[in-house]
Scaffold this motif. Structure first.
Motif, PDB file in Angstrom:
ATOM      1  N   ILE A 191      41.386  22.515  45.397  1.00  0.00           N
ATOM      2  CA  ILE A 191      41.284  23.855  45.989  1.00  0.00           C
ATOM      3  C   ILE A 191      42.095  24.863  45.184  1.00  0.00           C
ATOM      4  CG2 ILE A 191      41.914  25.244  48.005  1.00  0.00           C
ATOM      5  CD1 ILE A 191      41.192  22.782  49.719  1.00  0.00           C
ATOM      6  N   VAL A 192      43.322  24.510  44.823  1.00  0.00           N
ATOM      7  CA  VAL A 192      44.192  25.443  44.104  1.00  0.00           C
ATOM      8  C   VAL A 192      43.645  25.746  42.717  1.00  0.00           C
ATOM      9  CG1 VAL A 192      46.492  25.706  43.086  1.00  0.00           C
ATOM     10  CG2 VAL A 192      46.250  24.885  45.423  1.00  0.00           C
ATOM     11  N   THR A 193      43.206  24.722  41.999  1.00  0.00           N
ATOM     12  CA  THR A 193      42.702  24.978  40.654  1.00  0.00           C
ATOM     13  C   THR A 193      41.352  25.695  40.682  1.00  0.00           C
ATOM     14  OG1 THR A 193      41.834  22.715  40.537  1.00  0.00           O
ATOM     15  CG2 THR A 193      43.985  23.127  39.550  1.00  0.00           C
ATOM     16  N   ALA A 194      40.544  25.454  41.713  1.00  0.00           N
ATOM     17  CA  ALA A 194      39.287  26.199  41.857  1.00  0.00           C
ATOM     18  C   ALA A 194      39.582  27.670  42.145  1.00  0.00           C
ATOM     19  CB  ALA A 194      38.435  25.601  42.964  1.00  0.00           C
ATOM     20  N   ALA A 195      40.580  27.921  42.989  1.00  0.00           N
ATOM     21  CA  ALA A 195      40.969  29.309  43.266  1.00  0.00           C
ATOM     22  C   ALA A 195      41.499  29.988  42.007  1.00  0.00           C
ATOM     23  CB  ALA A 195      42.026  29.343  44.372  1.00  0.00           C
ATOM     24  N   ALA A 196      42.273  29.248  41.200  1.00  0.00           N
ATOM     25  CA  ALA A 196      42.783  29.810  39.954  1.00  0.00           C
ATOM     26  C   ALA A 196      41.641  30.159  39.004  1.00  0.00           C
ATOM     27  CB  ALA A 196      43.743  28.822  39.286  1.00  0.00           C
ATOM     28  N   ALA A 197      40.631  29.302  38.942  1.00  0.00           N
ATOM     29  CA  ALA A 197      39.486  29.569  38.057  1.00  0.00           C
ATOM     30  C   ALA A 197      38.702  30.792  38.534  1.00  0.00           C
ATOM     31  CB  ALA A 197      38.580  28.339  37.993  1.00  0.00           C
ATOM     32  N   VAL A 198      38.460  30.893  39.822  1.00  0.00           N
ATOM     33  CA  VAL A 198      37.717  32.033  40.356  1.00  0.00           C
ATOM     34  C   VAL A 198      38.489  33.329  40.135  1.00  0.00           C
ATOM     35  CG1 VAL A 198      36.894  33.093  42.498  1.00  0.00           C
ATOM     36  CG2 VAL A 198      36.409  30.697  42.031  1.00  0.00           C
ATOM     37  N   LEU A 199      39.792  33.307  40.398  1.00  0.00           N
ATOM     38  CA  LEU A 199      40.606  34.508  40.190  1.00  0.00           C
ATOM     39  C   LEU A 199      40.672  34.898  38.720  1.00  0.00           C
ATOM     40  CD1 LEU A 199      43.494  33.836  42.713  1.00  0.00           C
ATOM     41  CD2 LEU A 199      41.840  35.709  42.797  1.00  0.00           C
ATOM     42  N   ALA A 200      40.700  33.920  37.834  1.00  0.00           N
ATOM     43  CA  ALA A 200      40.725  34.228  36.403  1.00  0.00           C
ATOM     44  C   ALA A 200      39.423  34.896  35.972  1.00  0.00           C
ATOM     45  CB  ALA A 200      40.974  32.961  35.593  1.00  0.00           C
ATOM     46  N   VAL A 201      38.311  34.427  36.501  1.00  0.00           N
ATOM     47  CA  VAL A 201      37.024  35.054  36.176  1.00  0.00           C
ATOM     48  C   VAL A 201      36.991  36.488  36.715  1.00  0.00           C
ATOM     49  CG1 VAL A 201      34.542  34.993  36.659  1.00  0.00           C
ATOM     50  CG2 VAL A 201      35.742  32.903  35.994  1.00  0.00           C
ATOM     51  N   LEU A 202      37.436  36.687  37.947  1.00  0.00           N
ATOM     52  CA  LEU A 202      37.474  38.037  38.513  1.00  0.00           C
ATOM     53  C   LEU A 202      38.406  38.957  37.724  1.00  0.00           C
ATOM     54  CD1 LEU A 202      37.490  37.204  42.323  1.00  0.00           C
ATOM     55  CD2 LEU A 202      35.662  38.300  41.028  1.00  0.00           C
ATOM     56  N   ALA A 203      39.538  38.428  37.284  1.00  0.00           N
ATOM     57  CA  ALA A 203      40.464  39.232  36.487  1.00  0.00           C
ATOM     58  C   ALA A 203      39.830  39.628  35.157  1.00  0.00           C
ATOM     59  CB  ALA A 203      41.760  38.464  36.252  1.00  0.00           C
ATOM     60  N   ALA A 204      39.090  38.717  34.545  1.00  0.00           N
ATOM     61  CA  ALA A 204      38.413  39.041  33.278  1.00  0.00           C
ATOM     62  C   ALA A 204      37.333  40.097  33.493  1.00  0.00           C
ATOM     63  CB  ALA A 204      37.818  37.781  32.663  1.00  0.00           C
ATOM     64  N   VAL A 205      36.616  40.026  34.610  1.00  0.00           N
ATOM     65  CA  VAL A 205      35.576  41.017  34.908  1.00  0.00           C
ATOM     66  C   VAL A 205      36.202  42.393  35.089  1.00  0.00           C
ATOM     67  CG1 VAL A 205      33.923  41.748  36.685  1.00  0.00           C
ATOM     68  CG2 VAL A 205      33.916  39.390  35.870  1.00  0.00           C
ATOM     69  N   PHE A 206      37.274  42.465  35.866  1.00  0.00           N
ATOM     70  CA  PHE A 206      37.899  43.763  36.096  1.00  0.00           C
ATOM     71  C   PHE A 206      38.663  44.253  34.877  1.00  0.00           C
ATOM     72  CE2 PHE A 206      36.820  42.768  40.435  1.00  0.00           C
ATOM     73  CZ  PHE A 206      36.326  43.995  40.854  1.00  0.00           C
ATOM     74  N   ASP A 207      39.062  43.356  33.997  1.00  0.00           N
ATOM     75  CA  ASP A 207      39.627  43.760  32.716  1.00  0.00           C
ATOM     76  C   ASP A 207      38.590  44.568  31.938  1.00  0.00           C
ATOM     77  OD1 ASP A 207      39.680  43.027  29.623  1.00  0.00           O
ATOM     78  OD2 ASP A 207      41.751  42.972  30.335  1.00  0.00           O
ATOM     79  N   GLY A 208      37.370  44.073  31.900  1.00  0.00           N
ATOM     80  CA  GLY A 208      36.296  44.784  31.207  1.00  0.00           C
ATOM     81  C   GLY A 208      36.008  46.137  31.821  1.00  0.00           C
ATOM     82  N   ARG A 209      36.041  46.211  33.141  1.00  0.00           N
ATOM     83  CA  ARG A 209      35.784  47.487  33.810  1.00  0.00           C
ATOM     84  C   ARG A 209      36.887  48.498  33.529  1.00  0.00           C
ATOM     85  NH1 ARG A 209      33.432  45.744  39.762  1.00  0.00           N
ATOM     86  NH2 ARG A 209      31.556  44.682  38.968  1.00  0.00           N
ATOM     87  N   VAL A 210      38.134  48.051  33.538  1.00  0.00           N
ATOM     88  CA  VAL A 210      39.242  48.960  33.259  1.00  0.00           C
ATOM     89  C   VAL A 210      39.187  49.422  31.804  1.00  0.00           C
ATOM     90  CG1 VAL A 210      41.766  49.081  33.076  1.00  0.00           C
ATOM     91  CG2 VAL A 210      40.716  48.056  35.092  1.00  0.00           C
ATOM     92  N   ARG A 211      38.810  48.540  30.897  1.00  0.00           N
ATOM     93  CA  ARG A 211      38.675  48.938  29.486  1.00  0.00           C
ATOM     94  C   ARG A 211      37.576  49.973  29.313  1.00  0.00           C
ATOM     95  NH1 ARG A 211      41.465  45.522  25.769  1.00  0.00           N
ATOM     96  NH2 ARG A 211      42.199  43.635  26.798  1.00  0.00           N
ATOM     97  N   LYS A 212      36.472  49.832  30.062  1.00  0.00           N
ATOM     98  CA  LYS A 212      35.397  50.828  29.976  1.00  0.00           C
ATOM     99  C   LYS A 212      35.876  52.184  30.474  1.00  0.00           C
ATOM    100  CE  LYS A 212      31.364  47.833  30.215  1.00  0.00           C
ATOM    101  NZ  LYS A 212      30.214  47.405  31.031  1.00  0.00           N
ATOM    102  N   GLU A 213      36.691  52.191  31.535  1.00  0.00           N
ATOM    103  CA  GLU A 213      37.258  53.453  32.024  1.00  0.00           C
ATOM    104  C   GLU A 213      38.146  54.080  30.965  1.00  0.00           C
ATOM    105  OE1 GLU A 213      39.400  52.702  35.577  1.00  0.00           O
ATOM    106  OE2 GLU A 213      37.608  52.357  36.779  1.00  0.00           O
ATOM    107  N   LEU A 214      38.857  53.263  30.245  1.00  0.00           N
ATOM    108  CA  LEU A 214      39.777  53.753  29.227  1.00  0.00           C
ATOM    109  C   LEU A 214      39.011  54.396  28.074  1.00  0.00           C
ATOM    110  CD1 LEU A 214      42.766  53.840  28.374  1.00  0.00           C
ATOM    111  CD2 LEU A 214      42.412  51.660  27.248  1.00  0.00           C
ATOM    112  N   ASP A 215      37.824  53.864  27.786  1.00  0.00           N
ATOM    113  CA  ASP A 215      37.013  54.383  26.669  1.00  0.00           C
ATOM    114  C   ASP A 215      36.364  55.719  26.988  1.00  0.00           C
ATOM    115  OD1 ASP A 215      37.671  52.207  25.167  1.00  0.00           O
ATOM    116  OD2 ASP A 215      35.839  51.086  25.644  1.00  0.00           O
ATOM    117  N   ARG A 216      36.291  56.082  28.265  1.00  0.00           N
ATOM    118  CA  ARG A 216      35.642  57.340  28.641  1.00  0.00           C
ATOM    119  C   ARG A 216      36.430  58.524  28.215  1.00  0.00           C
ATOM    120  NH1 ARG A 216      34.023  56.054  34.790  1.00  0.00           N
ATOM    121  NH2 ARG A 216      32.998  54.104  34.351  1.00  0.00           N
TER     122      ARG A 216
END
Length: 140
Positions: free
Chosen positions: A115-140
């Motif tokens: 459960i803990v490692t699955a949660a870590a994997a899901v959160l890491a994927v979500l963090a990578a997705v929002f990293d991309g979104r924040v970078r796109k905001e920065l490029d504007r």
């Protein structure tokens, strides 16, 4: 602060808690490897020594915890100042890969580690997705 930056910060703060749990579980798993010594574990059709298997699962849990903690630190810093995101996305992807590997290996092991490692994997994927979104905001 934009909505994407706020969500990146929230996911990163949750990652800190999950990273601590993963580290503790990893050390406890490695500590219990002596109890599993002398037994055999059937993993994907292969017979492995129980102590070695337990140490491998614990080591992957520790690696997941460390990478998740690094991802969280970079995410919190990047949410405050997006220009300093740096290597957040690659570290998040590595944390997700380690988390998925740990989930696959922990199927025959403990449910809590799974459960803990699955949660870590899901959160890491979500963090990578929002990293991309924040970078796109920065490029504007």
């Amino acid at each position: 602060m934009s909505q994407n930056r706020k969500l990146l910060k929230v996911f990163s703060l949750i990652q800190v808690l999950v990273a601590v749990f993963a580290l503790v579980l990893g050390f406890v798993t490695i500590g219990s490897s002596e109890a599993a010594a002398g037994t055999t574990v059937d993993v994907f059709g292969m017979q492995l020594e129980g102590g070695m298997w337990t140490m491998l699962c614990g080591g992957l849990s520790i690696a997941t915890g460390v990478l998740t903690f690094i991802s969280a630190a970079l995410g919190i810093r990047g949410a405050n100042r997006p220009s300093s995101l740096g290597g957040h996305a690659p570290v998040s992807v590595l944390a997700a890969v380690c988390g998925i590997a740990s989930v696959v290996l922990a199927i025959s092991g403990g449910l809590l580690t799974w459960i803990v490692t699955a949660a870590a994997a899901v959160l890491a994927v979500l963090a990578a997705v929002f990293d991309g979104r924040v970078r796109k905001e920065l490029d504007r």
